[in-house]
Design an enzyme around this catalytic site. Structure first.
Site, PDB file in Angstrom:
ATOM      1  N   ASP A  43       0.860  -1.178   0.000  1.00 41.48           N
ATOM      2  CA  ASP A  43       0.000   0.000   0.000  1.00 41.48           C
ATOM      3  C   ASP A  43       0.893   1.223   0.000  1.00 41.48           C
ATOM      4  O   ASP A  43       1.654   1.437   0.934  1.00 41.48           O
ATOM      5  CB  ASP A  43      -0.892  -0.033   1.246  1.00 41.48           C
ATOM      6  CG  ASP A  43      -1.824   1.167   1.304  1.00 41.48           C
ATOM      7  OD1 ASP A  43      -2.331   1.561   0.239  1.00 41.48           O
ATOM      8  OD2 ASP A  43      -2.038   1.707   2.395  1.00 41.48           O
ATOM      9  N   GLU A  45      -1.266  -1.239  -4.840  1.00 44.57           N
ATOM     10  CA  GLU A  45      -2.380  -0.367  -5.117  1.00 44.57           C
ATOM     11  C   GLU A  45      -2.012   0.580  -6.234  1.00 44.57           C
ATOM     12  O   GLU A  45      -1.065   1.340  -6.122  1.00 44.57           O
ATOM     13  CB  GLU A  45      -2.772   0.414  -3.874  1.00 44.57           C
ATOM     14  CG  GLU A  45      -4.129   1.036  -4.036  1.00 44.57           C
ATOM     15  CD  GLU A  45      -4.620   1.644  -2.744  1.00 44.57           C
ATOM     16  OE1 GLU A  45      -5.771   1.384  -2.395  1.00 44.57           O
ATOM     17  OE2 GLU A  45      -3.848   2.354  -2.090  1.00 44.57           O
ATOM     18  N   CYS A  93     -12.581  -4.603   6.358  1.00 40.79           N
ATOM     19  CA  CYS A  93     -11.899  -5.245   7.486  1.00 40.79           C
ATOM     20  C   CYS A  93     -11.193  -6.492   6.970  1.00 40.79           C
ATOM     21  O   CYS A  93     -11.830  -7.374   6.390  1.00 40.79           O
ATOM     22  CB  CYS A  93     -12.914  -5.604   8.570  1.00 40.79           C
ATOM     23  SG  CYS A  93     -12.210  -6.638   9.877  1.00 40.79           S
ATOM     24  N   CYS A 131     -12.704  -9.814   9.055  1.00 41.52           N
ATOM     25  CA  CYS A 131     -14.023 -10.433   8.819  1.00 41.52           C
ATOM     26  C   CYS A 131     -14.631 -10.079   7.466  1.00 41.52           C
ATOM     27  O   CYS A 131     -15.659 -10.629   7.099  1.00 41.52           O
ATOM     28  CB  CYS A 131     -14.993 -10.052   9.944  1.00 41.52           C
ATOM     29  SG  CYS A 131     -15.556  -8.341   9.857  1.00 41.52           S
ATOM     30  N   CYS A 139     -13.244  -2.132  13.605  1.00 45.58           N
ATOM     31  CA  CYS A 139     -14.290  -2.720  12.772  1.00 45.58           C
ATOM     32  C   CYS A 139     -15.587  -2.781  13.572  1.00 45.58           C
ATOM     33  O   CYS A 139     -15.624  -3.292  14.686  1.00 45.58           O
ATOM     34  CB  CYS A 139     -13.876  -4.112  12.308  1.00 45.58           C
ATOM     35  SG  CYS A 139     -15.198  -4.982  11.434  1.00 45.58           S
ATOM     36  N   CYS A 190     -16.612  -6.868  13.856  1.00 48.91           N
ATOM     37  CA  CYS A 190     -15.898  -7.852  14.672  1.00 48.91           C
ATOM     38  C   CYS A 190     -15.025  -7.212  15.754  1.00 48.91           C
ATOM     39  O   CYS A 190     -14.469  -7.906  16.593  1.00 48.91           O
ATOM     40  CB  CYS A 190     -15.053  -8.782  13.794  1.00 48.91           C
ATOM     41  SG  CYS A 190     -13.589  -7.975  13.104  1.00 48.91           S
ATOM     42  N   ASP A 247      -3.068   1.516   7.107  1.00 48.25           N
ATOM     43  CA  ASP A 247      -2.250   1.101   5.968  1.00 48.25           C
ATOM     44  C   ASP A 247      -1.958  -0.395   5.977  1.00 48.25           C
ATOM     45  O   ASP A 247      -1.959  -1.047   4.935  1.00 48.25           O
ATOM     46  CB  ASP A 247      -0.933   1.892   5.940  1.00 48.25           C
ATOM     47  CG  ASP A 247      -1.171   3.371   5.719  1.00 48.25           C
ATOM     48  OD1 ASP A 247      -2.195   3.708   5.097  1.00 48.25           O
ATOM     49  OD2 ASP A 247      -0.336   4.187   6.162  1.00 48.25           O
TER      50      ASP A 247
HETATM   51 ZN   LIG Z   1     -14.154  -7.010  11.091  1.00 47.78          ZN
END
Ligand SMILES: [Zn+2]
Length: 378
Positions: A196, A280, A332, A335, A351, A354, A361
């Site tokens: 990234d 990216e 995320c 999850c 998140c 979760c 980053d």
């Molecule tokens: Zn999550």
């Protein structure tokens, strides 16, 4: 695969005069070619062919009083200049038709003595050579001192001599790569990595490594900014302004050299360590005129990505680029929940599904790596 290897060269006073003459002659032939095509277009005639231009603008022109000095430089240099004009037109027409990748290319412009970059090209049949003592021997110019910073993998097919805005000279060689030697240098691995490219760090890798540009580069960049500010305060047309401008050009050259070196080392390491690399893609065009665009430009991300691209091709690696606007920084990595946009100042987030706390980053780098399709076995 063909690559360019550039080295700094140090022509002596006489050689600099001969080079200036060659740059000038190449420029005149280029401009004459552009003018000939413009005249044909205005008269509604078909464009003169390369053979006709070569005869008229080189062979016959040398016999006239006003162009007799063309005979003082290698004719290969003049031929190559004609080819450059041809290529410039080809690119322009391809761009008009939309068959050319990348940004739009305008029609060829007349070259000027005041252009920041002057160049001439010698092909194989120009009888240039590298002497036993490591000098670059150029027809009608002489044996020029070269600073060899690395070894050429094979014998080069052509050399371009360049003078830049800072008044420095370079020799840029075109060489073919040696596939067997490349394989031995970078054997296949099983590792993959996501990269990234960011603003707080130059790059964050999916294994958590954060990479900053080296301190000397950051220091040089600061110095350049200061010199640029000083230049803008100097009165136009003043002697001090000319001095300041040369200083900015020199500082600029230093910064871009240091940056290129940093990019070279980092891209070689990433390509050497990994079989699959996902990065990216910054879709720089989409960022034009935003504040981010300047940062992207300053960091030289696009030149870094193109280094990754050619090294991946050279060493049989797989490189995948992912669009800037794909939600790598909002998803995320634990999850898969898409958590909503995260403005750039948000460096850490939790998140909502979760509860994992993410470094922005690092989380993005993991997502980028996931998007990478495993390398095909060769
Ligand atoms: Zn999550």
């Amino acid at each position: 695969m063909q690559l360019r290897y550039a080295f700094r060269v140090y022509p002596d006073a006489g050689q600099r005069v001969a080079l200036a003459r060659a740059f000038g002659c190449a420029r005149v032939v280029f401009n004459d070619a552009v003018r000939a095509r413009e005249d044909a277009r205005r008269a509604g005639l078909p464009f003169p062919t390369a053979a006709v231009l070569s005869r008229k603008l080189i062979t016959e022109a040398k016999r006239t009083a006003e162009r007799s000095w063309l005979g003082e430089v290698s004719s290969v240099v003049l031929q190559q200049s004609l080819r450059d004009a041809e290529a410039a037109y080809r690119n322009f027409f391809a761009s008009l038709k939309g068959t050319r990748k990348g940004t739009r290319v305008g029609p060829p412009r007349f070259k000027s003595r005041k252009d920041n970059r002057q160049s001439i090209r010698f092909t194989v049949n120009a009888r240039w050579s590298i002497t036993d003592t490591g000098r670059l021997n150029l027809p009608k110019i002489g044996a020029v001192k070269v600073k060899w910073s690395r070894t050429l993998p094979t014998i080069p097919t052509s050399v371009t001599v360049i003078k830049d805005a800072a008044g420095r000279y370079f020799a840029s060689f075109v060489v073919g790569t040696d596939a067997a030697a490349d394989n031995a240098r970078m054997p296949e691995t099983d590792r993959t990595i996501g990269i990234d490219l960011g603003l707080t760090h130059f790059a964050v890798l999916s294994d958590g490594t954060k990479i900053d540009s080296p301190r000397f580069l950051r220091r040089a960049e600061k110095k350049l900014k200061k010199a640029q500010r000083e230049l803008s305060r100097k009165q136009k047309g003043s002697k001090n302004r000319d001095k300041a401008r040369l200083k900015v050009a020199r500082d600029h050259a230093k910064v871009s050299d240091a940056r290129r070196e940093f990019h070279h080392q980092l891209s070689t390491k990433l390509i050497s360590d990994n079989q699959g690399i996902a990065v990216e893609d910054l879709s720089v065009a989409g960022l034009a005129r935003t504040r981010l665009a300047k940062s992207v430009h300053d960091a030289g991300w696009s030149s870094f990505i193109s280094m990754l691209e050619y090294k991946a091709e050279r060493y049989g690696r797989t490189l995948v680029t992912i669009g800037r606007f794909e939600p790598t920084s909002q998803t995320c990595s634990t999850c898969g929940n898409v958590d909503g946009p995260k403005p750039l100042h948000v460096r850490e987030w939790t998140c909502t599904a979760c509860g994992t706390v993410h470094d922005r980053d690092h989380n993005a780098a993991i997502n980028i790596r996931r998007r990478h399709r495993p390398a095909e076995r060769r």
